[in-house]
Design a protein around this motif. Structure first.
Motif, PDB file in Angstrom:
ATOM      1  N   TYR A 205      41.204  53.864  42.334  1.00  0.00           N
ATOM      2  CA  TYR A 205      42.115  54.090  43.459  1.00  0.00           C
ATOM      3  C   TYR A 205      42.661  52.704  43.799  1.00  0.00           C
TER       4      TYR A 205
ATOM      5  N   GLN B 248      40.303  49.664  43.494  1.00  0.00           N
ATOM      6  CA  GLN B 248      38.896  50.083  43.585  1.00  0.00           C
ATOM      7  C   GLN B 248      38.507  51.009  42.427  1.00  0.00           C
TER       8      GLN B 248
ATOM      9  N   ALA C  69      36.404  53.671  41.612  1.00  0.00           N
ATOM     10  CA  ALA C  69      35.555  54.676  42.276  1.00  0.00           C
ATOM     11  C   ALA C  69      34.575  55.296  41.293  1.00  0.00           C
TER      12      ALA C  69
ATOM     13  N   ASN D 176      26.827  57.544  50.190  1.00  0.00           N
ATOM     14  CA  ASN D 176      28.207  57.841  50.589  1.00  0.00           C
ATOM     15  C   ASN D 176      29.162  56.928  49.834  1.00  0.00           C
ATOM     16  N   GLY D 177      30.236  57.514  49.339  1.00  0.00           N
ATOM     17  CA  GLY D 177      31.268  56.727  48.657  1.00  0.00           C
ATOM     18  C   GLY D 177      30.895  56.290  47.251  1.00  0.00           C
ATOM     19  N   ALA D 178      29.849  56.899  46.675  1.00  0.00           N
ATOM     20  CA  ALA D 178      29.381  56.475  45.349  1.00  0.00           C
ATOM     21  C   ALA D 178      30.311  56.933  44.231  1.00  0.00           C
ATOM     22  N   GLY D 179      31.066  58.009  44.475  1.00  0.00           N
ATOM     23  CA  GLY D 179      31.979  58.510  43.432  1.00  0.00           C
ATOM     24  C   GLY D 179      31.666  59.932  42.978  1.00  0.00           C
ATOM     25  N   LYS D 180      30.820  60.636  43.712  1.00  0.00           N
ATOM     26  CA  LYS D 180      30.426  62.004  43.306  1.00  0.00           C
ATOM     27  C   LYS D 180      31.618  62.966  43.359  1.00  0.00           C
ATOM     28  N   SER D 181      32.286  63.013  44.514  1.00  0.00           N
ATOM     29  CA  SER D 181      33.405  63.966  44.662  1.00  0.00           C
ATOM     30  C   SER D 181      34.508  63.642  43.663  1.00  0.00           C
ATOM     31  N   THR D 182      34.772  62.366  43.475  1.00  0.00           N
ATOM     32  CA  THR D 182      35.827  61.973  42.526  1.00  0.00           C
ATOM     33  C   THR D 182      35.491  62.481  41.125  1.00  0.00           C
TER      34      THR D 182
ATOM     35  N   GLU E 135      34.135  69.838  48.733  1.00  0.00           N
ATOM     36  CA  GLU E 135      33.322  69.363  49.863  1.00  0.00           C
ATOM     37  C   GLU E 135      33.813  69.975  51.182  1.00  0.00           C
TER      38      GLU E 135
ATOM     39  N   GLU F  87      28.427  69.346  47.785  1.00  0.00           N
ATOM     40  CA  GLU F  87      27.641  69.448  49.021  1.00  0.00           C
ATOM     41  C   GLU F  87      27.682  70.868  49.619  1.00  0.00           C
TER      42      GLU F  87
ATOM     43  N   HIS G  91      22.986  65.413  49.729  1.00  0.00           N
ATOM     44  CA  HIS G  91      22.256  64.253  50.242  1.00  0.00           C
ATOM     45  C   HIS G  91      20.833  64.668  50.600  1.00  0.00           C
TER      46      HIS G  91
HETATM   47  N1  LIG Z   1      42.295  59.556  47.599  1.00  0.00           N
HETATM   48  C1  LIG Z   1      41.656  58.395  47.688  1.00  0.00           C
HETATM   49  N2  LIG Z   1      42.316  57.236  47.846  1.00  0.00           N
HETATM   50  C2  LIG Z   1      41.692  56.048  47.908  1.00  0.00           C
HETATM   51  N3  LIG Z   1      40.345  55.900  47.836  1.00  0.00           N
HETATM   52  C3  LIG Z   1      39.623  57.032  47.687  1.00  0.00           C
HETATM   53  C4  LIG Z   1      40.228  58.337  47.603  1.00  0.00           C
HETATM   54  N4  LIG Z   1      39.236  59.256  47.452  1.00  0.00           N
HETATM   55  C5  LIG Z   1      38.088  58.572  47.432  1.00  0.00           C
HETATM   56  N5  LIG Z   1      38.305  57.244  47.569  1.00  0.00           N
HETATM   57  C6  LIG Z   1      37.271  56.188  47.580  1.00  0.00           C
HETATM   58  O1  LIG Z   1      36.538  56.263  46.369  1.00  0.00           O
HETATM   59  C7  LIG Z   1      35.151  56.033  46.605  1.00  0.00           C
HETATM   60  C8  LIG Z   1      34.344  57.214  46.095  1.00  0.00           C
HETATM   61  O2  LIG Z   1      34.625  58.339  46.935  1.00  0.00           O
HETATM   62  P1  LIG Z   1      33.981  59.770  46.679  1.00  0.00           P
HETATM   63  O3  LIG Z   1      34.557  60.682  47.710  1.00  0.00           O
HETATM   64  O4  LIG Z   1      34.128  60.136  45.262  1.00  0.00           O
HETATM   65  O5  LIG Z   1      32.427  59.452  47.006  1.00  0.00           O
HETATM   66  P2  LIG Z   1      31.220  60.437  47.271  1.00  0.00           P
HETATM   67  O6  LIG Z   1      30.089  59.936  46.444  1.00  0.00           O
HETATM   68  O7  LIG Z   1      31.634  61.854  47.046  1.00  0.00           O
HETATM   69  O8  LIG Z   1      30.915  60.170  48.815  1.00  0.00           O
HETATM   70  P3  LIG Z   1      30.284  61.099  49.980  1.00  0.00           P
HETATM   71  O9  LIG Z   1      28.842  61.294  49.653  1.00  0.00           O
HETATM   72  O10 LIG Z   1      30.488  60.259  51.200  1.00  0.00           O
HETATM   73  O11 LIG Z   1      31.069  62.382  50.002  1.00  0.00           O
HETATM   74  C9  LIG Z   1      35.012  55.796  48.099  1.00  0.00           C
HETATM   75  O12 LIG Z   1      34.989  54.394  48.317  1.00  0.00           O
HETATM   76  C10 LIG Z   1      36.261  56.405  48.692  1.00  0.00           C
HETATM   77  O13 LIG Z   1      36.671  55.759  49.871  1.00  0.00           O
END
Ligand SMILES: Nc1ncnc2c1ncn2[C@@H]1O[C@H](COP(=O)(O)OP(=O)(O)OP(=O)(O)O)[C@@H](O)[C@H]1O
Length: 308
Positions: free
Chosen positions: A12, A15, A17, A37-43, A82, A159, A190
């Protein structure tokens, strides 16, 4: 293999991700996807479902590449995002009918499938309501029902139990378990206890990198920490325990019970017994404990934080 992810990366802006992740998941497996949180799971999950394009690497679902065969992938995947977007003005059954239609299910098969989903997801009592009138737990069940509507071989659940009350959590877990036969399920959470209850395997991701991919039992063996649990018949000075050789942490579990973590319990045990004898303490029990998943999670995510 139902899901094959190879050297996947997603940026992103500047960054990273998701950073060079590879793993596989096969049919009949429930894989827990963990990470801070923010580890990259949803991505990662969005890429597997074809909702995001990776910058590098590939993801395949049932042999189809998500970039080149997006429709084929969507036919074989059920996704509960999510934030579970639903049409709140639709009635439950209307929404499931709509979902079924999108997947090309019609007529008697569709009616039968809707009834099946209502029963599997425990929606009987709420089936005549509008989605907007449902509680969070029931909305989550509707989300699961839509993900399962076309009986996909792969389920991606982001989640699924977040924000639910304890009874609803137990019920949603039961639905996931029942749905797991002959499916590949990857779900993020989590709640580490949930992973222990449901999963065959765990993936742990931290700052976009995969830091563990193993069955839970193997993770426990890999942990660099061992734990002795000692119960006394009275209070003891915990600093005396902390000063023993190789001790990492001393946690007071209850008034007279301590969990002592160390690198090697074979070295700690005789030293602890010598101290107990010297001080004439009354020890009621001493056990080698299984590593708790939360300790392993902390070790793996903190170690790789330091390494970055
Ligand atoms: N659309 C986007 N634009 C910019 N940055 C993004 C976007 N989506 C996610 N990120 C960033 O990418 C990183 C990974 O986000 P992601 O949602 O994949 O994490 P996660 O492991 O699912 O977190 P959580 O447990 O908090 O849901 C985070 O730093 C987030 O801020």
């Amino acid at each position: 293999m139902s899901v094959v992810v190879e050297h996947l990366s997603k940026l992103y802006g500047a960054q990273r991700a998701v950073d060079d992740i590879s793993f596989e998941a096969q049919s009949g497996q429930i894989v827990g996807f963990l990470g801070p949180n923010g580890a990259g799971k949803s991505t990662t999950m969005k890429i597997i479902c074809g909702y995001l394009t990776p910058n590098a690497g590939s993801a395949k679902v049932c042999g189809y590449d998500v970039r080149t065969h997006s429709i084929e992938v969507r036919r074989r995947i059920g996704y509960l995002p999510e934030h579970n977007p639903l049409y709140t003005d639709m009635y439950v059954k209307e929404f499931l009918r709509f979902t079924g239609h999108i997947h090309g299910i019609r007529g008697r098969t569709l009616r039968h499938r809707i009834e099946e989903m209502i029963s599997l997801c425990g929606l009987e009592r709420e089936q005549h309501k509008k989605i907007g009138a449902l509680s969070k737990g029931y909305r989550q069940r509707v989300g699961l029902a839509q993900a399962l509507m076309h009986d996909p071989p792969v389920l991606i659940l982001d989640e699924p139990t977040s924000g639910l009350d304890p009874n609803q959590i137990t019920e949603i877990r039961q639905v996931i378990k029942e749905a797991a036969t002959n499916k590949t399920i990857i779900f993020s959470t989590h709640i580490l206890q949930e992973v222990e209850m449901l999963c065959d395997r765990v993936l742990i991701i931290n700052r976009g990198r995969l830091v563990a991919d193993a069955p839970i039992a193997q993770l426990r063996r890999m942990a660099q920490q061992q734990v002795l649990r000692v119960e006394f018949g009275h209070a003891v000075e915990s600093t005396r325990l902390k000063n023993l050789p190789g001790v990492q942490t001393v946690e007071q579990e209850s008034a007279w019970v301590y969990r002592i973590s160390c690198h090697d319990s074979d070295i700690l045990r005789p030293a602890l017994l010598a101290l107990i004898q010297q001080e004439a303490w009354n020890m009621l029990s001493l056990q080698n404990e299984n590593n708790r998943l939360e300790d392993i999670f902390r070790q793996l995510t903190q170690n790789s934080k330091e390494a970055n």
